[in-house]
Design a protein around this motif. Structure first.
Motif, short mmCIF file in Angstrom:
data_model
loop_
_atom_site.label_atom_id
_atom_site.label_comp_id
_atom_site.label_asym_id
_atom_site.label_seq_id
_atom_site.Cartn_x
_atom_site.Cartn_y
_atom_site.Cartn_z
N VAL A 133 0.84 -1.20 0.00
CA VAL A 133 0.00 0.00 0.00
C VAL A 133 0.87 1.25 0.00
O VAL A 133 0.58 2.24 -0.68
CB VAL A 133 -0.96 -0.01 1.21
N GLN A 134 1.99 1.19 0.74
CA GLN A 134 2.93 2.31 0.75
C GLN A 134 3.44 2.60 -0.66
O GLN A 134 3.50 3.75 -1.08
CB GLN A 134 4.11 1.99 1.68
N GLU A 135 3.79 1.54 -1.38
CA GLU A 135 4.32 1.72 -2.73
C GLU A 135 3.25 2.26 -3.68
O GLU A 135 3.53 3.12 -4.51
CB GLU A 135 4.84 0.38 -3.24
N ILE A 136 2.03 1.77 -3.55
CA ILE A 136 0.95 2.24 -4.41
C ILE A 136 0.66 3.72 -4.15
O ILE A 136 0.47 4.51 -5.08
CB ILE A 136 -0.31 1.39 -4.19
N LEU A 137 0.63 4.11 -2.88
CA LEU A 137 0.32 5.50 -2.54
C LEU A 137 1.49 6.45 -2.81
O LEU A 137 1.30 7.66 -2.91
CB LEU A 137 -0.08 5.61 -1.07
N GLY A 138 2.69 5.91 -2.90
CA GLY A 138 3.84 6.75 -3.16
C GLY A 138 4.38 7.46 -1.93
O GLY A 138 4.91 8.56 -2.03
N HIS A 139 4.23 6.82 -0.77
CA HIS A 139 4.75 7.40 0.46
C HIS A 139 6.22 7.08 0.63
O HIS A 139 6.64 5.92 0.45
CB HIS A 139 3.99 6.88 1.67
#
Length: 300
Positions: free
Chosen positions: A261-267
């Motif tokens: 999810v971190q990678e998808i959101l770009g955090h």
């Protein structure tokens, strides 16, 4: 002092590569600081002291500024004094002595998976604007992109064969995000039957266009989301950021791990992802009942 702020703005834009939104916010904060300092007779950046910075922040608190605003203004002041210190304008860096206000963990509203389906399956997608609006909402929800990232997408960012979209995020960081079939189909319908009707000489490679043919503006995208949700009814009002948060929440509810999810959101930080996403209490209780040796109640 104003000249020093302007020079710092050029530094942020040219060397730090901050987003336009962050640049505007920082310069607005620092203009407020310089105005406060000027009222006290301090016009030379070399005269900035920690007592003045603390007094300015205390005034912000007294005016009722939110914790998020106070945290950002503290960060702006620190970045400014650090820059002045590195340039030799300040002998010592007073920003190092500033405390960091804790930001609240207020999360935007979310919609349920059923409400998301109702919204996207019943939207009026007639005409070029209808096709565009459906593609906008589908893309927001499918990819979890920020509204600024959505509006910055170009046609070439789409990879229809792989079902992904290339996103340019904060700090110029690029990532590839899966779209899913409904979103990809909505975007293809928009490109085939909607975009050509709105495109003008000023459209360029922009994926999403405004009614006059220019690149869709984030303000317009927010207005579209609110308006379309209101039309459908029986779905809580939500901003594009709320759709982003809903997407992350539903990914977690579906079993996605936090790193994905971190990678998808770009955090850049996993800690940020934890602030943006949450899992429903009912799902946690379900997992506990299924996985813990004493998770099942005796009366079940």
């Amino acid at each position: 002092m104003e000249d020093a702020v302007a020079e710092f703005g050029r530094h942020l834009r040219a060397e730090r590569g901050v987003s336009p939104h962050t640049l505007r916010a920082y310069l607005g904060d620092l203009n407020d600081l310089t105005g406060y300092a000027s009222d006290l007779g301090v016009t030379d950046p070399a005269a900035l002291e920690v007592s003045l910075l603390r007094a300015w922040l205390a005034r912000q608190h007294a005016l009722g500024r939110s914790r998020a605003t106070l945290a950002r203004r503290t960060a702006a002041a620190r970045a400014f004094t650090r820059h002045l210190h590195r340039r030799g304008v300040l002998q010592d860096d007073p920003g190092l002595l500033l405390g960091t206000p804790k930001r609240g963990r207020e999360l935007p509203g979310v919609i349920t998976q059923e409400e998301a389906a109702r919204l996207l399956d019943t939207m009026d997608a007639e005409g070029p604007l209808g096709l565009r609006d459906l593609a906008v909402l589908e893309t927001c929800y499918a990819t979890g992109v920020r509204v600024s990232e959505l509006c910055g997408l170009d046609i070439d960012d789409l990879d229809t064969e792989r079902g992904t979209v290339r996103v340019l995020g904060k700090g110029g960081r690029e990532r590839t995000v899966p779209m899913g079939e409904p979103a990809a189909r909505a975007v293809q319908d928009w490109l085939r039957a909607g975009r050509p009707a709105l495109a003008t000489d000023r459209s360029g490679p922009a994926l999403f266009l405004g009614a006059r043919g220019g690149r869709l503006h984030p303000t317009s995208a927010r207005r579209i989301v609110h308006a379309r949700i209101a039309e459908v009814g029986q779905v809580p009002d939500l901003s594009p950021h709320g759709l982003r948060h809903s997407a992350a929440t539903h990914l977690l509810e579906g079993g996605a791990d936090l790193r994905s999810v971190q990678e998808i959101l770009g955090h850049a930080s996993l800690q940020t992802t934890q602030l943006y996403t949450h899992v429903s209490v009912e799902r946690l209780k379900h997992v506990h009942r299924q996985a813990h040796p004493r998770g099942t109640r005796s009366d079940e």
